[in-house]
Write an enzyme that holds these catalytic residues in place. Sequence first.
Site, mmCIF file in Angstrom:
data_model
loop_
_atom_site.group_PDB
_atom_site.id
_atom_site.type_symbol
_atom_site.label_atom_id
_atom_site.label_comp_id
_atom_site.label_asym_id
_atom_site.label_seq_id
_atom_site.Cartn_x
_atom_site.Cartn_y
_atom_site.Cartn_z
ATOM 1 N N ASP A 101 0.866 -1.168 0.000
ATOM 2 C CA ASP A 101 0.000 0.000 0.000
ATOM 3 C C ASP A 101 0.915 1.233 0.000
ATOM 4 O O ASP A 101 2.102 1.132 0.335
ATOM 5 C CB ASP A 101 -0.888 -0.036 1.237
ATOM 6 C CG ASP A 101 -1.751 1.201 1.373
ATOM 7 O OD1 ASP A 101 -2.354 1.618 0.363
ATOM 8 O OD2 ASP A 101 -1.807 1.758 2.477
ATOM 9 N N ASP A 103 -0.213 5.051 0.950
ATOM 10 C CA ASP A 103 -0.476 6.018 2.010
ATOM 11 C C ASP A 103 -0.441 5.366 3.386
ATOM 12 O O ASP A 103 -1.090 4.343 3.615
ATOM 13 C CB ASP A 103 -1.836 6.674 1.790
ATOM 14 C CG ASP A 103 -1.894 7.473 0.499
ATOM 15 O OD1 ASP A 103 -1.772 8.704 0.560
ATOM 16 O OD2 ASP A 103 -2.031 6.851 -0.575
#
Length: 303
Positions: A101, A103
């Site tokens: 991922d 963020d």
Amino acid sequence: MQLQLETSKGNAQHDLIVFAEGLNLEKLFKVQQVLTEWMSFDVFRPGLEMQKGFAVETSVNVLNTEQLQQKLEQVATALQIEIAVLENRPTLAEPGLLLMDMDSTVIGIECIDEIAKIAGVGEQVSEVTELAMQGKLDFAESLRSRVACLKGADEKVLYEVLERLPINPGISALLDTLRHANWKLAIASGGFTYFANYLKERLSLDYAISNTLEIADGKLTGQVLGEIIGAQAKADTLKKLSKDFNLKDSQTIALGDGANDLVMMGQAALGVAYHAKPIVRQQAAAALRFSGADSLLAFLRRK
């Protein structure tokens, strides 16, 4: 209870890995004492050694899986350690895939929240982000509603956020080690291409996929172009990249922090929650609660 340390490898079905900066015999005694109802222990052996800490591991027979994850969470929090019981451990001795991922995982911010602050709608957007990360809102719906709040913002706000993207501790060291071991490195993000593509170049990643903000006449339109990259798209990306790079399914790792990452983690041989929400830590195979991202290496086999 006697605690033993040795250098030989055990042969039980699962491995218990314990990592901490201040790991000591007292903490290992407490781990055994608290978990004795859930598993039987083999002898402990040295694991990963790092500048900021070291790991030990042991083979275990899991006797009781009921509430095991909750118990591991309690032990980790009480002793300030990273701890996991793993059946599947990818190895550094073979090529593999790390899909991350972006963020709050690769970088220490939620880009949409930072854009919103500059655009003057920070509080409104961050509240929705928090609910989405906890899995309380549909991700695609929440993303579109947050992006709609940005309508009319100057595209320059994207560059303002890009200028100060903070790479999370341990990310660079983790990527360097895996790259040296011939692993493929990628991002699958519910965030935006403006940042993901930049990080792909900055961190020398092999692949990045994310959402595209529509921009017209130098302004954000409040729309996302194309299909939303959400939970299932992330999992599909892991499967696709593993096939494209001709890698074993057993050599895949997913790293994330939000509920939107859980499907991807479930698709991987090893799903690791990074400084994540409780719902994510409870469902991931392993979690990093206190240490940098490079501590993930403690969960891997060396041969």
